[in-house]
Structures are given as structure tokens and as C-alpha cells.
Design a protein around this motif. Structure first.
Motif, PDB file in Angstrom:
ATOM      1  N   GLU A  62       0.859  -1.180   0.000  1.00  0.00           N
ATOM      2  CA  GLU A  62       0.000   0.000   0.000  1.00  0.00           C
ATOM      3  C   GLU A  62       0.894   1.227   0.000  1.00  0.00           C
ATOM      4  OE1 GLU A  62      -2.958  -2.292   3.105  1.00  0.00           O
ATOM      5  OE2 GLU A  62      -2.928  -0.128   3.167  1.00  0.00           O
ATOM      6  N   SER A  63       0.378   2.310  -0.544  1.00  0.00           N
ATOM      7  CA  SER A  63       1.155   3.537  -0.557  1.00  0.00           C
ATOM      8  C   SER A  63       0.239   4.745  -0.452  1.00  0.00           C
ATOM      9  CB  SER A  63       2.022   3.630  -1.818  1.00  0.00           C
ATOM     10  OG  SER A  63       1.214   3.597  -2.963  1.00  0.00           O
ATOM     11  N   ALA A  64       0.816   5.830  -0.019  1.00  0.00           N
ATOM     12  CA  ALA A  64       0.065   7.080   0.087  1.00  0.00           C
ATOM     13  C   ALA A  64      -0.248   7.618  -1.303  1.00  0.00           C
ATOM     14  CB  ALA A  64       0.885   8.098   0.878  1.00  0.00           C
ATOM     15  N   ASP A  65      -1.344   8.339  -1.402  1.00  0.00           N
ATOM     16  CA  ASP A  65      -1.744   8.903  -2.687  1.00  0.00           C
ATOM     17  C   ASP A  65      -0.661   9.809  -3.268  1.00  0.00           C
ATOM     18  OD1 ASP A  65      -5.273   9.298  -1.843  1.00  0.00           O
ATOM     19  OD2 ASP A  65      -4.134   7.578  -2.563  1.00  0.00           O
ATOM     20  N   SER A  66       0.057  10.494  -2.406  1.00  0.00           N
ATOM     21  CA  SER A  66       1.068  11.455  -2.861  1.00  0.00           C
ATOM     22  C   SER A  66       2.246  10.800  -3.572  1.00  0.00           C
ATOM     23  CB  SER A  66       1.574  12.282  -1.682  1.00  0.00           C
ATOM     24  OG  SER A  66       2.141  11.438  -0.690  1.00  0.00           O
ATOM     25  N   VAL A  67       2.420   9.497  -3.387  1.00  0.00           N
ATOM     26  CA  VAL A  67       3.562   8.823  -4.004  1.00  0.00           C
ATOM     27  C   VAL A  67       3.153   7.718  -4.966  1.00  0.00           C
ATOM     28  CG1 VAL A  67       4.950   9.346  -1.956  1.00  0.00           C
ATOM     29  CG2 VAL A  67       3.888   7.078  -2.190  1.00  0.00           C
ATOM     30  N   LYS A  68       1.860   7.484  -5.090  1.00  0.00           N
ATOM     31  CA  LYS A  68       1.386   6.421  -6.001  1.00  0.00           C
ATOM     32  C   LYS A  68       1.882   6.674  -7.411  1.00  0.00           C
ATOM     33  CE  LYS A  68      -2.726   4.230  -4.136  1.00  0.00           C
ATOM     34  NZ  LYS A  68      -2.651   4.610  -2.732  1.00  0.00           N
ATOM     35  N   GLY A  69       2.359   5.601  -8.038  1.00  0.00           N
ATOM     36  CA  GLY A  69       2.862   5.717  -9.399  1.00  0.00           C
ATOM     37  C   GLY A  69       4.301   6.182  -9.485  1.00  0.00           C
ATOM     38  N   ARG A  70       4.858   6.646  -8.351  1.00  0.00           N
ATOM     39  CA  ARG A  70       6.253   7.107  -8.345  1.00  0.00           C
ATOM     40  C   ARG A  70       7.135   6.262  -7.425  1.00  0.00           C
ATOM     41  NH1 ARG A  70       7.530  11.945  -6.349  1.00  0.00           N
ATOM     42  NH2 ARG A  70       5.789  12.026  -4.870  1.00  0.00           N
ATOM     43  N   PHE A  71       6.593   5.840  -6.306  1.00  0.00           N
ATOM     44  CA  PHE A  71       7.356   5.059  -5.337  1.00  0.00           C
ATOM     45  C   PHE A  71       6.873   3.611  -5.346  1.00  0.00           C
ATOM     46  CE2 PHE A  71       8.451   8.672  -2.101  1.00  0.00           C
ATOM     47  CZ  PHE A  71       8.936   9.445  -3.145  1.00  0.00           C
ATOM     48  N   ASN A  72       7.800   2.712  -5.129  1.00  0.00           N
ATOM     49  CA  ASN A  72       7.460   1.292  -5.085  1.00  0.00           C
ATOM     50  C   ASN A  72       8.159   0.651  -3.888  1.00  0.00           C
ATOM     51  OD1 ASN A  72       6.437  -1.238  -5.973  1.00  0.00           O
ATOM     52  ND2 ASN A  72       8.420  -1.693  -6.888  1.00  0.00           N
TER      53      ASN A  72
END
Length: 120
Positions: A62-72
Motif C-alpha cells: 500500500e502507498s500514500a496517494d502522494s507517491v502512487k505511481g512514483r514510489f514502489n
């Protein structure tokens, strides 16, 4: 003694990439949730991403919306969790902390943090 040790932080230009690592020791973290948080100057610590055991030899990320698509976020079989950060922005500048918890979303162990600075 249980420890989480982060590495991989540094200074990078906007648009660049960094990979953070967090090595756990002192116990096995196989069924622990492991995650990344960050704290920017003057702000509260915030959730970035997590990976937790979902059964059947699989982990749920799971990831925060602010980093979705950029952080893995991903982990290996040796107690290490990684955070691959791409397309970095100046607002990603913060101290990044690794955490581990047996009962998600409770976090039992924390690392000391690693500084990430993104210049514009």
C-alpha cells in the motif's frame, strides 16, 4: 537486540531517483508488516508505503496517494525492505524512516532515519 537500519538517502535533483534500503536484524520479519514513513521540517510524520503479509507466500503493498505511481515498496527474503523512489519532487524532501510491526497498522520498531533532499 532488534534493529532497523536505513540507507540510501542523499541529495538528488527533481525528476531523479533514489532507492532506500532498510535492513532488519535481531529477529525474523517475515510475517511483520514493514513500512516507510517520512517527516519534513515543521511537519508531522506521515505514512509513505507499507508491505504486509497477506498469506499464501504473498505480500500486500500500500502507498500514500502522494507517491502512487512514483514510489514502489518491496522486500526480499533477508529481512530487508526497499523503497524505490522515482520522479522525485522537492516536496519529497524529508527524513525517511523504516518501521516494522507484527499487527498492522501498529508499528513496533523504528529505524533512525535517512535524509532525502530533492533540489529543484
Amino acid at each position: 537486540q532488534v534493529q532497523l537500519v536505513e540507507s540510501g538517502g542523499g541529495l538528488v535533483q527533481a525528476g531523479g531517483s533514489l532507492r532506500l534500503s532498510c535492513a532488519g536484524s535481531g529477529r525474523a520479519f517475515t510475517t511483520y508488516a514493514m513500512g516507510w514513513f517520512r517527516q519534513a521540517p515543521g511537519k508531522e510524520r506521515e505514512f509513505v508505503a507499507s508491505t504486509r503479509w497477506s498469506g499464501n507466500n504473498a505480500y500486500r503493498a500500500e502507498s500514500a496517494d502522494s507517491v502512487k505511481g512514483r514510489f514502489n515498496i518491496y522486500r526480499d527474503a533477508k529481512n530487508t525492505v526497499y523503497l524505490q523512489m522515482n520522479s522525485l519532487k522537492p516536496e519529497d524532501t524529508a527524513v525517511y524512516y523504516c518501521a516494522a510491526g507484527l499487527l498492522f497498522p501498529t508499528w513496533d520498531y523504528w529505524g533512525q532515519g535517512t535524509q532525502v533532499t530533492v533540489s529543484s
